[in-house]
Write a protein that holds these residues in place. Structure first.
Motif, mmCIF file in Angstrom:
data_model
loop_
_atom_site.group_PDB
_atom_site.id
_atom_site.type_symbol
_atom_site.label_atom_id
_atom_site.label_comp_id
_atom_site.label_asym_id
_atom_site.label_seq_id
_atom_site.Cartn_x
_atom_site.Cartn_y
_atom_site.Cartn_z
ATOM 1 N N ASP A 89 0.839 -1.196 0.000
ATOM 2 C CA ASP A 89 0.000 0.000 0.000
ATOM 3 C C ASP A 89 0.879 1.252 0.000
ATOM 4 O OD1 ASP A 89 -1.729 2.097 0.461
ATOM 5 O OD2 ASP A 89 -2.770 1.159 2.141
ATOM 6 N N PRO A 90 0.828 2.090 -1.046
ATOM 7 C CA PRO A 90 1.651 3.301 -1.061
ATOM 8 C C PRO A 90 1.414 4.210 0.145
ATOM 9 C CG PRO A 90 0.776 2.876 -3.249
ATOM 10 C CD PRO A 90 0.095 1.919 -2.319
ATOM 11 N N ASP A 91 0.176 4.280 0.623
ATOM 12 C CA ASP A 91 -0.101 5.127 1.788
ATOM 13 C C ASP A 91 0.665 4.636 3.018
ATOM 14 O OD1 ASP A 91 -1.778 6.759 0.327
ATOM 15 O OD2 ASP A 91 -3.591 5.658 0.884
ATOM 16 N N GLU A 92 0.767 3.329 3.172
ATOM 17 C CA GLU A 92 1.535 2.779 4.297
ATOM 18 C C GLU A 92 3.021 3.085 4.134
ATOM 19 O OE1 GLU A 92 0.733 -1.346 4.767
ATOM 20 O OE2 GLU A 92 -1.398 -1.059 5.246
ATOM 21 N N LEU A 93 3.509 3.039 2.909
ATOM 22 C CA LEU A 93 4.910 3.391 2.676
ATOM 23 C C LEU A 93 5.172 4.832 3.092
ATOM 24 C CD1 LEU A 93 5.566 1.860 -0.880
ATOM 25 C CD2 LEU A 93 6.177 0.885 1.335
ATOM 26 N N ARG A 94 4.268 5.717 2.746
ATOM 27 C CA ARG A 94 4.456 7.132 3.072
ATOM 28 C C ARG A 94 4.467 7.344 4.583
ATOM 29 N NH1 ARG A 94 1.430 12.164 0.038
ATOM 30 N NH2 ARG A 94 2.298 13.867 1.304
ATOM 31 N N VAL A 95 3.558 6.686 5.266
ATOM 32 C CA VAL A 95 3.484 6.828 6.729
ATOM 33 C C VAL A 95 4.750 6.292 7.382
ATOM 34 C CG1 VAL A 95 2.283 6.026 8.794
ATOM 35 C CG2 VAL A 95 0.975 6.853 6.828
ATOM 36 N N GLU A 96 5.201 5.120 6.945
ATOM 37 C CA GLU A 96 6.389 4.524 7.558
ATOM 38 C C GLU A 96 7.642 5.322 7.226
ATOM 39 O OE1 GLU A 96 8.725 1.750 9.760
ATOM 40 O OE2 GLU A 96 6.671 2.518 9.820
ATOM 41 N N ALA A 97 7.745 5.830 5.998
ATOM 42 C CA ALA A 97 8.890 6.656 5.647
ATOM 43 C C ALA A 97 8.921 7.926 6.491
ATOM 44 C CB ALA A 97 8.848 7.010 4.161
ATOM 45 N N ALA A 98 7.766 8.508 6.740
ATOM 46 C CA ALA A 98 7.701 9.703 7.594
ATOM 47 C C ALA A 98 8.109 9.368 9.022
ATOM 48 C CB ALA A 98 6.295 10.285 7.556
ATOM 49 N N ARG A 99 7.695 8.214 9.510
ATOM 50 C CA ARG A 99 8.043 7.825 10.882
ATOM 51 C C ARG A 99 9.546 7.642 11.039
ATOM 52 N NH1 ARG A 99 9.523 3.816 13.927
ATOM 53 N NH2 ARG A 99 9.656 2.339 12.188
ATOM 54 N N LEU A 100 10.161 6.924 10.098
ATOM 55 C CA LEU A 100 11.600 6.709 10.173
ATOM 56 C C LEU A 100 12.380 8.019 10.004
ATOM 57 C CD1 LEU A 100 12.210 3.386 8.208
ATOM 58 C CD2 LEU A 100 12.279 3.752 10.672
ATOM 59 N N THR A 101 11.889 8.893 9.149
ATOM 60 C CA THR A 101 12.544 10.188 8.982
ATOM 61 C C THR A 101 12.483 10.993 10.280
ATOM 62 O OG1 THR A 101 11.974 10.226 6.636
ATOM 63 C CG2 THR A 101 12.555 12.333 7.652
ATOM 64 N N GLY A 102 11.315 11.006 10.913
ATOM 65 C CA GLY A 102 11.185 11.707 12.184
ATOM 66 C C GLY A 102 12.100 11.134 13.244
ATOM 67 N N ALA A 302 7.613 11.207 -0.674
ATOM 68 C CA ALA A 302 6.735 12.154 0.016
ATOM 69 C C ALA A 302 6.813 11.986 1.528
ATOM 70 C CB ALA A 302 5.293 11.964 -0.459
ATOM 71 N N GLY A 303 6.928 10.744 2.001
ATOM 72 C CA GLY A 303 7.031 10.536 3.439
ATOM 73 C C GLY A 303 8.246 11.223 4.030
ATOM 74 N N VAL A 304 9.376 11.126 3.336
ATOM 75 C CA VAL A 304 10.599 11.786 3.811
ATOM 76 C C VAL A 304 10.462 13.302 3.714
ATOM 77 C CG1 VAL A 304 13.085 12.021 3.475
ATOM 78 C CG2 VAL A 304 11.995 9.786 3.144
#
Length: 338
Positions: A89-102, A302-304
């Motif tokens: 799911d691309p939305d899950e990728l975005r959320v997880e990428a944002a979490r790891l970036t944070g 986008a997540g990053v």
């Protein structure tokens, strides 16, 4: 900053748009948007095919992935990658990428090298975990080594490092027959430098933009104005006519995305950042060889970038570009919010 005032000039070495140009030593260079699109979608223009190699080596990987396959073998191999991505799911990728970036920014000091610490690590780690690799952290250096030698022309030391990296990735126990495993690894290699380059360029150009500009629109314009992949190659297998030029069979063709994306015939005011501009970029390709992971790559980037825009500001640094290949952007940011 007012978005209408943001102009991003062409990178050094970007040719202007014009008819196809023939160099007797290197083949044709194609720069117009319509001509690049035509080549990408014409069956008479094929991707250079890679030969086979000993099992478990870089040459074996290149010979087994859809990216360098013959037209006859490409659809089945591409279907492997498409099926693997369909389960992600691309939305899950975005959320997880944002979490790891944070999390990374929480541990960082006052400054951080986006390319080294985030752009090359976070997207690969997130995608590797979703594709079922056992050690996502170990995937990052391995895939980076493969990507460095993936295209023709790599030196012997890079190829040797890539051979060892392919063996490392195969030892992570991806399920399926060898060809299916190769094409899952190929997804990571395709995403490696291209996604990193997109993140770095978006950070360099976009951190000063107002928050009213959605990150998805920022990425779309960065793909056009500062593409992470500046070009790709084809070989003619039948006569092709482009803008009055006749290309005979057997000629090499270099498609310059960086020029075509700025073609004034396709984009009014082509050097200006215009959020939401339709049909923005050819960087993901077109036709049967178009990137199968476009939505996933954009979600990871986008997540990053979402987090960088909220928490950082860019520090001026020189940018270097590699003609015809991948963009290298040394982007340092100052962490201003925790």
């Amino acid at each position: 900053m007012i978005v209408d005032e943001l102009v991003i000039p062409p990178a050094p070495g970007t040719p202007s748009c014009g008819p196809p140009v023939l160099d007797p030593d290197t083949g044709w260079t194609v720069t117009r948007y319509a001509d690049v699109w035509a080549v990408l979608t014409d069956p008479a223009c094929q991707v250079p095919v890679a030969g086979d190699g000993p099992p478990g080596t870089l040459a074996w990987l290149r010979g087994a992935v859809s990216r360098f396959s013959t037209p006859e073998r490409h659809p089945a191999r591409r279907a492997v990658g498409v099926a693997a991505l369909a389960a992600v799911d691309p939305d899950e990728l975005r959320v997880e990428a944002a979490r790891l970036t944070g999390d990374t920014l929480d541990r960082a000091g006052d400054r951080l090298d986006v390319m080294a610490v985030l752009a090359r690590r976070v997207p690969l780690r997130v995608l590797a975990a979703r594709l079922g690799l056992a050690d996502p952290d170990a995937v990052v250096p391995a895939v980076t080594a493969v990507a460095a030698a993936y295209h023709p022309g790599a030196d012997a030391a890079s190829v040797a490092a890539a051979d060892a990296a392919v063996a490392t990735l195969l030892a992570m126990g991806l399920p399926g027959p060898p060809e299916a495993v190769a094409n899952r690894i190929g997804l990571l290699v395709q995403a490696c430098d291209a996604t990193a380059g997109l993140v770095g360029a978006a950070a360099r150009h976009g951190l000063a933009l107002p928050p009213t500009v959605p990150t998805t629109e920022l990425l779309a314009e960065v793909l056009r104005l500062d593409p992470p992949v500046r070009g790709t190659r084809r070989v003619t297998v039948a006569p092709v006519r482009l803008s009055g030029a006749d290309l005979p069979p057997g000629d090499e063709v270099l498609l310059r995305f960086d020029a075509a994306n700025r073609d004034p015939a396709a984009h009014g005011d082509p050097d200006r950042f215009v959020p939401g501009r339709p049909g923005a970029s050819l960087t993901f390709g077109a036709g049967p060889r178009g990137c199968p992971g476009q939505r996933h790559a954009l979600a990871l980037a986008a997540g990053v970038v979402d987090v960088l825009r909220r928490r950082c500001r860019v520090v001026a640094a020189p940018a270097t570009h590699e003609p015809h290949a991948l963009l290298r952007v040394p982007t340092t940011v100052e962490v201003v919010s925790r």
